[in-house]
Design an enzyme around this catalytic site. Structure first.
Site, PDB file in Angstrom:
ATOM      1  N   ARG A 102       0.519  -1.135  -0.072  1.00  0.00           N
ATOM      2  CA  ARG A 102      -0.276  -0.314   0.178  1.00  0.00           C
ATOM      3  C   ARG A 102       1.061   1.385   0.046  1.00  0.00           C
ATOM      4  NH1 ARG A 102      -4.826   1.470   3.628  1.00  0.00           N
ATOM      5  NH2 ARG A 102      -5.954  -0.626   1.641  1.00  0.00           N
ATOM      6  N   GLN A 132      -9.962  -3.890  -3.412  1.00  0.00           N
ATOM      7  CA  GLN A 132     -10.767  -3.421  -2.466  1.00  0.00           C
ATOM      8  C   GLN A 132     -12.361  -4.021  -3.431  1.00  0.00           C
ATOM      9  OE1 GLN A 132     -12.052  -1.411   0.616  1.00  0.00           O
ATOM     10  NE2 GLN A 132     -14.408  -2.144  -0.105  1.00  0.00           N
ATOM     11  N   ASP A 220     -17.177   7.444  -1.375  1.00  0.00           N
ATOM     12  CA  ASP A 220     -15.792   6.840  -0.335  1.00  0.00           C
ATOM     13  C   ASP A 220     -15.400   8.342   0.029  1.00  0.00           C
ATOM     14  OD1 ASP A 220     -12.802   6.898   0.427  1.00  0.00           O
ATOM     15  OD2 ASP A 220     -12.175   6.503  -1.399  1.00  0.00           O
ATOM     16  N   CYS A 260     -16.102   1.721   1.136  1.00  0.00           N
ATOM     17  CA  CYS A 260     -15.055   1.080   1.193  1.00  0.00           C
ATOM     18  C   CYS A 260     -14.797   0.995   2.623  1.00  0.00           C
ATOM     19  CB  CYS A 260     -13.807   1.628   0.241  1.00  0.00           C
ATOM     20  SG  CYS A 260     -13.838   3.229   0.262  1.00  0.00           S
ATOM     21  N   ARG A 288     -13.556  -8.244   1.996  1.00  0.00           N
ATOM     22  CA  ARG A 288     -12.308  -8.468   1.418  1.00  0.00           C
ATOM     23  C   ARG A 288     -11.271  -9.102   2.138  1.00  0.00           C
ATOM     24  NH1 ARG A 288     -10.292  -2.925   1.305  1.00  0.00           N
ATOM     25  NH2 ARG A 288      -7.818  -4.357   1.250  1.00  0.00           N
TER      26      ARG A 288
HETATM   27  N1  NVA Z   1      -9.874   6.945  -1.506  1.00  0.00           N
HETATM   28  C1  NVA Z   1      -9.360   6.409   0.180  1.00  0.00           C
HETATM   29  C2  NVA Z   1      -9.825   5.159  -0.028  1.00  0.00           C
HETATM   30  C3  NVA Z   1      -9.624   4.567   1.409  1.00  0.00           C
HETATM   31  C4  NVA Z   1     -10.015   2.799   1.746  1.00  0.00           C
HETATM   32  C5  NVA Z   1      -7.926   7.374  -0.269  1.00  0.00           C
HETATM   33  O1  NVA Z   1      -7.247   6.468  -0.602  1.00  0.00           O
HETATM   34  O2  NVA Z   1      -7.434   6.889   1.500  1.00  0.00           O
HETATM   35  N1   CP Z   2     -11.069  -0.871   2.576  1.00  0.00           N
HETATM   36  C1   CP Z   2     -10.516  -0.310   2.752  1.00  0.00           C
HETATM   37  O1   CP Z   2      -9.527  -0.523   1.899  1.00  0.00           O
HETATM   38  O2   CP Z   2      -9.499  -0.101   4.109  1.00  0.00           O
HETATM   39  P1   CP Z   2      -8.610   0.060   5.329  1.00  0.00           P
HETATM   40  O3   CP Z   2      -7.251   1.440   4.961  1.00  0.00           O
HETATM   41  O4   CP Z   2      -9.060  -0.381   6.282  1.00  0.00           O
HETATM   42  O5   CP Z   2      -7.135  -1.324   4.863  1.00  0.00           O
END
Ligand code: NVA
Ligand code: CP
Length: 302
Positions: A102, A132, A220, A260, A288
C-alpha cells in the site's frame, strides 16, 4: 495472471474466476472446511499508509490459508530511508512468496513487479484499489445474484476508488455513473479505457442524474490518505456530493449502498443512509478477506 497491480491488467474471465474462488473459500470458511492452500508460504505486507481492513484481512487470510504474513511498516523498512524499490524488490523476492504493498505512487508498485520475481498485490495506491473492488463485485453479486447490466453510481471524488470501480464494473458488464465535481474527475487513463464501452459510463456533475435508476450507490471519503492538507478546500468542493435520502429516492427499488470505509458520516454519506445499509456495507468489508484469499491462492499457490 502474475500480479494484481491494477484491474486494467485483468480480463473479465480472470475477474470472474477470482470471484468464483472467493465464493468457494467463503463457503468453506463458514462451514469449517480447512483450506491450507498456501501452507509454508509467507506474504510480506508493506504499508506506507494506514490501514484497518487491508492489513487485518490479508494477515488473517494468510493464516487461514496455512501461511503467514509479515507486517512491514515504512517507518521500519530501509525503503523509508531511501533504499531504492528496485533493490528492496530483489531482496524481498529471495525471502518471501508474495508482497502486498500500500503506497502513494502506482509506479512504485509497478517497479516492485518489474524488479522482483514474486507476485505483487496492490493494496491501494493513489491511482487504484483493485482488492477493494474485487470484494465490492463479490458483494454485489452475492446480494443481486448477477452483475451483468446492473447500474453502479459513484458519488464523490474521482479518486482511486472511482478509477477501480469504473474499470472493474465495466469489465464485468455493469453500467457506471460518476457524480463528481468538474475538478475531481477520474484519471484520464481510466476515462480513455472507458471509451470502448461507449455510453456505459456517464461522468456528470449532476448527482441526481447520476443516481437515477441505480442498483448500487457507492461513495468514498472526500479527502483520501495523503491529501489531508486539502481537507478544508475539499469540504467546500464536495459540499452537496452526498449520499442521502433525497439521492436514494431516485434509485431503483432495492438499491444497495456500498462504502469501502472508513466513512465520514454527514460528509459523503448521512448516518441514516449508512445505518439503513449497514449490513451490505459490512458484508463488503468482510468480503475483503475472502476475495483477497482468492487472489493470493491464484497468484501464490503455484
Ligand atoms: N480513497 C480512500 C480509500 C481508503 C480505503 C483513500 O485513498 O484514502
Ligand atoms: N477499505 C480499506 O482499504 O480500508 P483500510 O484503509 O482500513 O485498509
Amino acid at each position: 495472471m502474475k500480479h494484481l497491480l491494477k484491474l486494467l491488467d485483468l480480463s473479465k474471465e480472470e475477474i470472474i474466476e477470482i470471484l468464483n474462488l472467493a465464493d468457494q473459500l467463503k463457503y468453506e470458511n463458514k462451514n469449517g472446511i480447512e483450506h491450507k492452500l498456501l501452507a509454508g508460504k509467507t506474504l510480506g505486507m508493506i504499508f506506507q499508509k494506514s490501514s484497518t481492513r487491508t492489513r487485518v484481512s490479508f494477515e488473517t487470510g494468510m493464516y487461514q490459508l496455512g501461511g503467514q504474513a509479515l507486517f512491514l511498516s515504512n517507518r521500519d523498512l530501509q525503503i523509508g530511508r531511501g533504499e531504492p524499490v528496485q533493490d528492496t524488490a530483489r531482496v524481498l523476492s529471495r525471502y518471501l512468496d508474495g508482497i502486498m504493498i500500500r503506497t502513494f505512487e502506482q509506479k512504485e508498485v509497478e517497479d516492485l513487479a518489474e524488479y522482483g520475481s514474486i507476485p505483487i498485490i496492490n493494496g491501494l495506491t493513489d491511482f487504484c484499489h483493485p482488492c477493494q473492488v474485487l470484494a465490492d463485485l463479490m458483494t454485489i453479486r452475492e446480494h443481486k445474484g448477477r452483475l451483468d447490466d446492473l447500474k453502479l453510481t459513484y458519488i464523490g471524488d474521482g479518486n482511486n476508488m472511482a478509477n477501480s470501480l469504473i474499470v472493474g464494473c465495466l469489465k464485468v458488464g455493469m453500467r457506471v455513473a460518476i457524480g463528481c465535481p468538474d475538478d475531481y474527475r477520474p484519471d484520464p487513463k481510466v476515462l480513455e479505457f472507458a471509451k470502448e464501452y461507449g455510453d456505459k459510463l456517464l461522468v456528470t456533475g449532476d448527482i441526481m442524474e447520476a443516481a437515477k435508476g441505480a442498483d448500487v450507490v457507492y461513495t468514498d471519503v472526500w479527502t483520501s490518505m495523503g491529501e489531508e492538507a486539502e481537507t478544508e478546500k475539499r469540504k467546500i468542493a464536495f459540499a452537496g456530493f452526498q449520499v442521502n435520502d433525497e439521492l436514494m429516492s431516485v434509485t431503483n427499488e432495492g438499491c444497495m449502498v456500498q462504502h469501502c470505509l472508513p466513512a465520514h458520516r454527514e460528509e459523503e454519506i448521512t448516518a441514516k443512509v449508512f445505518e439503513a445499509h449497514a449490513d451490505e456495507i459490512f458484508d463488503e468489508a468482510e468480503n475483503r478477506l475472502h476475495a483477497q484469499k482468492a487472489v493470493m491462492v491464484k497468484l501464490m499457490s503455484k
